[in-house]
Scaffold this motif. Structure first.
Motif, PDB file in Angstrom:
ATOM      1  N   PHE A  62       0.849  -1.186   0.000  1.00  0.00           N
ATOM      2  CA  PHE A  62       0.000   0.000   0.000  1.00  0.00           C
ATOM      3  C   PHE A  62       0.883   1.234   0.000  1.00  0.00           C
ATOM      4  O   PHE A  62       2.064   1.177   0.341  1.00  0.00           O
ATOM      5  CB  PHE A  62      -0.962   0.024   1.198  1.00  0.00           C
ATOM      6  N   GLU A  63       0.306   2.335  -0.397  1.00  0.00           N
ATOM      7  CA  GLU A  63       0.992   3.623  -0.367  1.00  0.00           C
ATOM      8  C   GLU A  63       0.054   4.645   0.245  1.00  0.00           C
ATOM      9  O   GLU A  63      -1.166   4.563   0.077  1.00  0.00           O
ATOM     10  CB  GLU A  63       1.374   4.067  -1.778  1.00  0.00           C
ATOM     11  N   LEU A  64       0.625   5.608   0.944  1.00  0.00           N
ATOM     12  CA  LEU A  64      -0.177   6.697   1.487  1.00  0.00           C
ATOM     13  C   LEU A  64      -0.306   7.782   0.429  1.00  0.00           C
ATOM     14  O   LEU A  64       0.693   8.200  -0.154  1.00  0.00           O
ATOM     15  CB  LEU A  64       0.478   7.271   2.742  1.00  0.00           C
ATOM     16  N   ASN A  65      -1.528   8.234   0.195  1.00  0.00           N
ATOM     17  CA  ASN A  65      -1.700   9.295  -0.786  1.00  0.00           C
ATOM     18  C   ASN A  65      -1.277  10.642  -0.189  1.00  0.00           C
ATOM     19  O   ASN A  65      -0.949  10.742   0.997  1.00  0.00           O
ATOM     20  CB  ASN A  65      -3.139   9.324  -1.315  1.00  0.00           C
ATOM     21  N   ASP A  66      -1.284  11.672  -1.009  1.00  0.00           N
ATOM     22  CA  ASP A  66      -0.823  12.995  -0.568  1.00  0.00           C
ATOM     23  C   ASP A  66      -1.671  13.564   0.556  1.00  0.00           C
ATOM     24  O   ASP A  66      -1.151  14.247   1.440  1.00  0.00           O
ATOM     25  CB  ASP A  66      -0.810  13.964  -1.748  1.00  0.00           C
ATOM     26  N   ARG A  67      -2.972  13.291   0.541  1.00  0.00           N
ATOM     27  CA  ARG A  67      -3.843  13.819   1.600  1.00  0.00           C
ATOM     28  C   ARG A  67      -3.512  13.198   2.959  1.00  0.00           C
ATOM     29  O   ARG A  67      -3.532  13.875   3.977  1.00  0.00           O
ATOM     30  CB  ARG A  67      -5.301  13.561   1.263  1.00  0.00           C
ATOM     31  N   LEU A  68      -3.233  11.908   2.962  1.00  0.00           N
ATOM     32  CA  LEU A  68      -2.877  11.264   4.229  1.00  0.00           C
ATOM     33  C   LEU A  68      -1.524  11.763   4.732  1.00  0.00           C
ATOM     34  O   LEU A  68      -1.345  11.985   5.927  1.00  0.00           O
ATOM     35  CB  LEU A  68      -2.867   9.750   4.061  1.00  0.00           C
ATOM     36  N   GLN A  69      -0.573  11.953   3.842  1.00  0.00           N
ATOM     37  CA  GLN A  69       0.729  12.484   4.241  1.00  0.00           C
ATOM     38  C   GLN A  69       0.584  13.899   4.782  1.00  0.00           C
ATOM     39  O   GLN A  69       1.217  14.263   5.782  1.00  0.00           O
ATOM     40  CB  GLN A  69       1.695  12.451   3.066  1.00  0.00           C
ATOM     41  N   ASP A  70      -0.258  14.699   4.144  1.00  0.00           N
ATOM     42  CA  ASP A  70      -0.495  16.063   4.604  1.00  0.00           C
ATOM     43  C   ASP A  70      -1.170  16.061   5.972  1.00  0.00           C
ATOM     44  O   ASP A  70      -0.837  16.863   6.851  1.00  0.00           O
ATOM     45  CB  ASP A  70      -1.344  16.806   3.576  1.00  0.00           C
ATOM     46  N   ALA A  71      -2.125  15.150   6.166  1.00  0.00           N
ATOM     47  CA  ALA A  71      -2.792  15.044   7.465  1.00  0.00           C
ATOM     48  C   ALA A  71      -1.793  14.674   8.561  1.00  0.00           C
ATOM     49  O   ALA A  71      -1.849  15.217   9.671  1.00  0.00           O
ATOM     50  CB  ALA A  71      -3.909  14.010   7.395  1.00  0.00           C
ATOM     51  N   LEU A  72      -0.861  13.769   8.258  1.00  0.00           N
ATOM     52  CA  LEU A  72       0.178  13.411   9.228  1.00  0.00           C
ATOM     53  C   LEU A  72       1.012  14.624   9.617  1.00  0.00           C
ATOM     54  O   LEU A  72       1.294  14.851  10.793  1.00  0.00           O
ATOM     55  CB  LEU A  72       1.099  12.336   8.650  1.00  0.00           C
ATOM     56  N   LEU A  73       1.414  15.398   8.620  1.00  0.00           N
ATOM     57  CA  LEU A  73       2.252  16.574   8.889  1.00  0.00           C
ATOM     58  C   LEU A  73       1.521  17.641   9.692  1.00  0.00           C
ATOM     59  O   LEU A  73       2.154  18.484  10.319  1.00  0.00           O
ATOM     60  CB  LEU A  73       2.765  17.164   7.579  1.00  0.00           C
ATOM     61  N   HIS A  74       0.192  17.595   9.682  1.00  0.00           N
ATOM     62  CA  HIS A  74      -0.601  18.557  10.445  1.00  0.00           C
ATOM     63  C   HIS A  74      -1.097  17.990  11.766  1.00  0.00           C
ATOM     64  O   HIS A  74      -2.030  18.519  12.362  1.00  0.00           O
ATOM     65  CB  HIS A  74      -1.770  19.061   9.599  1.00  0.00           C
ATOM     66  N   GLY A  75      -0.498  16.899  12.222  1.00  0.00           N
ATOM     67  CA  GLY A  75      -0.775  16.402  13.568  1.00  0.00           C
ATOM     68  C   GLY A  75      -1.833  15.333  13.699  1.00  0.00           C
ATOM     69  O   GLY A  75      -2.206  14.973  14.813  1.00  0.00           O
ATOM     70  N   VAL A  76      -2.341  14.805  12.606  1.00  0.00           N
ATOM     71  CA  VAL A  76      -3.352  13.756  12.679  1.00  0.00           C
ATOM     72  C   VAL A  76      -2.654  12.403  12.755  1.00  0.00           C
ATOM     73  O   VAL A  76      -1.782  12.102  11.943  1.00  0.00           O
ATOM     74  CB  VAL A  76      -4.284  13.794  11.446  1.00  0.00           C
TER      75      VAL A  76
END
Length: 172
Positions: A62-76
């Motif tokens: 699996f791969e994380l899409n850009d939205r999930l990576q962005d959510a991680l960087l914003h503390g989710v």
């Protein structure tokens, strides 16, 4: 005034409502993370463990899409779940569920240390990159799913393994 009940002629309010619903569905469609449906089990095996019982070794793609990576960087914090179900087929009723296990992963980003924290069950470790955390989740090794007495020798069992993003633990 005459009212028409023909199905081919919708009022302007109905057409506007349909357009709004369609626009809403199109807008919300990309929000569903890609990993929810795009993870696949590349290889999996259930073997006797060294300490008794049975363990699962599996590789997940699996791969994380850009939205999930962005959510991680914003503390989710993102939570993933590996689920294993072992069933014993029965001819007279539904299959008997022998084992139903879950292995939970959590990935979060810490901006101060610029590192990712990976939680596997109650074990936590820090990794330098998201790629390292994803590679760790992609390799399931020696996950004990059954005790020695759970699986009867000489009887066939069906094993199902699933890996997914746990959408219920995402923030609203």
């Amino acid at each position: 005034m005459m009212a028409s009940t023909s199905p081919g002629y919708a009022s302007s309010a109905e057409r506007l409502l349909r357009r709004l619903i369609l626009a809403l569905l199109l807008a919300l469609g990309p929000i569903v993370p890609a990993v929810a449906n795009d993870s696949r089990i590349v290889s999996a095996e259930i073997v006797p463990g060294e300490a008794g019982g049975y363990v699962i070794n599996a590789d997940v793609a699996f791969e994380l899409n850009d939205r999930l990576q962005d959510a991680l960087l914003h503390g989710v914090t993102l939570y993933f779940v590996a689920e294993a179900i072992v069933e014993r087929p029965r001819w007279y009723w539904l299959n008997e569920v022998v084992v139903d296990r879950r292995l939970e992963y959590g990935v979060s980003y810490h901006a101060i240390t610029r590192s990712y924290r990976l939680s596997v069950g109650s074990f936590h470790q820090s990794v330098d990159s998201l790629d390292a955390a994803v590679r760790t989740m992609q390799r399931i090794r020696n996950w004990q799913v059954a005790e020695a007495g759970d699986i009867r020798p000489g009887i066939s069992h069906e094993v199902a393994l699933r890996f997914r993003l746990d959408m219920s633990q995402l923030p609203k």
